[in-house]
Design an enzyme around this catalytic site. Structure first.
Site, PDB file in Angstrom:
ATOM      1  N   HIS A 174      22.733 -33.235  58.700  1.00 16.16           N
ATOM      2  CA  HIS A 174      21.661 -33.254  59.715  1.00 16.16           C
ATOM      3  C   HIS A 174      21.549 -34.593  60.436  1.00 16.16           C
ATOM      4  CE1 HIS A 174      20.218 -29.357  58.526  1.00 16.16           C
ATOM      5  NE2 HIS A 174      19.785 -29.736  57.341  1.00 16.16           N
TER       6      HIS A 174
ATOM      7  N   HIS B 192      21.271 -24.376  56.289  1.00 19.64           N
ATOM      8  CA  HIS B 192      20.663 -24.977  57.478  1.00 19.64           C
ATOM      9  C   HIS B 192      21.741 -25.330  58.508  1.00 19.64           C
ATOM     10  CE1 HIS B 192      17.953 -25.851  53.991  1.00 19.64           C
ATOM     11  NE2 HIS B 192      17.131 -25.224  54.814  1.00 19.64           N
TER      12      HIS B 192
ATOM     13  N   ASP C 251      26.238 -24.604  54.486  1.00 13.99           N
ATOM     14  CA  ASP C 251      24.855 -24.905  54.093  1.00 13.99           C
ATOM     15  C   ASP C 251      23.941 -23.923  54.840  1.00 13.99           C
ATOM     16  OD1 ASP C 251      23.124 -27.576  53.007  1.00 13.99           O
ATOM     17  OD2 ASP C 251      22.140 -26.436  54.612  1.00 13.99           O
TER      18      ASP C 251
ATOM     19  N   ASP D  50      22.374 -24.003  49.360  1.00 12.20           N
ATOM     20  CA  ASP D  50      21.031 -23.471  49.594  1.00 12.20           C
ATOM     21  C   ASP D  50      21.032 -22.098  50.268  1.00 12.20           C
ATOM     22  OD1 ASP D  50      22.025 -24.782  51.798  1.00 12.20           O
ATOM     23  OD2 ASP D  50      20.386 -26.235  51.941  1.00 12.20           O
TER      24      ASP D  50
HETATM   25 ZN    ZN Z   1      20.545 -27.240  53.714  1.00 17.91          ZN
END
Ligand code: ZN
Length: 369
Positions: free
Chosen positions: A142, A181, A179, A267
């Site tokens: 991120h 996200h 991931d 995740d």
């Molecule tokens: Zn994540």
């Protein structure tokens, strides 16, 4: 077939301090502060299970070293690095950006985290390992050039990718970010760079907010080389496998990278507190095997995985073990005790509304030809 699988780990990764929070909320909110969502537990247990399973001693151990300023500057701005250094030197620590608190000394740990992925790249390119997993912390996918985000200080995998291109002479690299996200940082770093194909498979509209749409395909010379596949909440293993078979693997075959990077968050696993997907250990094994197959075809099997998220302490170690068993070709005697529970969840097979998203993503392949 067994392979030499490299492994990066350092105890000090676990000493990066995210402070006392209620999940991601700092003290001062109307809720008792406790453990921060991004804490050492899932990572330490992943490493511990490798040891207990007997696989750890069969891996090629790669010592991390700190990424240099020059290496970090290939991705981040000087202003951002200087601010991180200043706050890291303070006894109070600081905050790198959106939801990214850190304690004293975290800049140095983040530099060792990015440098750990660089060391993994070098080990694979030098032939000391066939592929590698860097179990680093803090995570990276991120982090953007001028700010941290979502628990990430430095863009570990992007910094290592730029190292592969600039210092090791690779022509093309690809990212397959599984991931849950969106891999917004990697996307932003390589937005206009046609040497990097960035693919992110994530839960639609999870984090960061307003990020990860399928219409974001890169810009300038990089147009067409960013593929976002935002899958709906509730997606199971069937749709992940279909996404790989129908979009990820064909995209890699069209692009022909010299190395494949996997920002590897666990995740998307069922029961994760920050995601709503239903992946499980055998699912991660299957995706890893698919990547190994295409990496053998395209780039001598060269895959470097760098650890990202994954917040459910009991299950994450088994996802990690499954991936490490697949990468190394060594099956241990440990059986994943969560499999019976997780593969029985309703909706593990591909659903029509998930198929629609994958069909839309298939049209992005045209841009690569
Ligand atoms: Zn994540």
């Amino acid at each position: 077939m067994t392979r030499k699988t490299g492994f990066v780990w350092h105890e000090i990764y676990m000493w990066h301090d995210t402070g006392t929070h209620a999940g991601v909320l700092p003290a001062g909110n109307p809720i008792q502060p406790g453990i921060h969502a991004e804490n050492p537990e899932t990572k330490r247990r992943f490493k511990n299970l490798l040891e207990v399973s007997g696989l750890y001693e069969k891996l090629v151990h790669i010592a991390p070293r700190p990424a240099t300023d020059e290496e970090i500057l290939r991705v981040h701005t000087a202003d951002y690095i200087n601010r991180l250094k200043q706050e890291s030197a303070s006894p109070r620590g600081g905050d790198a950006g959106l939801l990214t608190p850190f304690g004293p000394g975290s800049f140095e740990i983040a530099a060792l985290s990015a440098g750990g992925v660089i060391a993994a790249v070098d080990a694979v390119l030098d032939g000391r390992a066939d592929n590698a997993y860097a179990l680093v912390r803090p995570p990276g996918h991120h982090a953007e050039p001028d700010m941290g985000k979502g628990f990430c200080l430095l863009a570990n995998a992007a910094i290592a990718g730029r190292h592969a291109l600039a210092a090791r002479g690779l022509g093309r690299i690809a990212y397959v970010d599984w991931d849950v996200h969106h891999g917004n940082g990697t996307e932003r770093v390589f937005w206009e760079d046609p040497r990097a194909l960035t693919i992110s498979i994530h839960q639609d509209r999870n984090f960061p907010p307003d990020s990860g749409d399928m219409s974001d395909i890169g810009g300038g010379a990089g147009e067409g080389y960013n593929i976002n596949i935002p899958l709906p909440a509730g997606t199971g293993v069937g749709a992940y496998e279909a996404t790989f078979d129908r979009v990820v693997l064909p995209a890699l075959r069209a692009f022909r990278p010299d190395m494949i990077f996997v920002p590897s968050g666990f995740d998307a696993g069922a029961h994760d507190p920050l995601g709503r997907m239903m992946m499980h250990g055998e699912g991660y094994r299957s995706l890893t095997n698919k990547l190994l197959g295409v990496a053998d075809e395209l780039c001598g099997g060269r895959i470097v995985m760098s650890h990202e998220g994954g917040y459910n302490a009991p299950t994450v170690p088994f996802y990690g073990l499954a991936v490490m068993e697949a990468l190394s070709g060594i099956k241990t005697e440990v059986e994943d005790p969560f499999m019976a529970l997780l593969e029985g969840l309703g909706g593990q097979e591909l659903q029509p509304h998930q198929d629609e998203v994958i069909r839309a993503a298939e049209t992005l392949l045209e841009r690569l030809k």
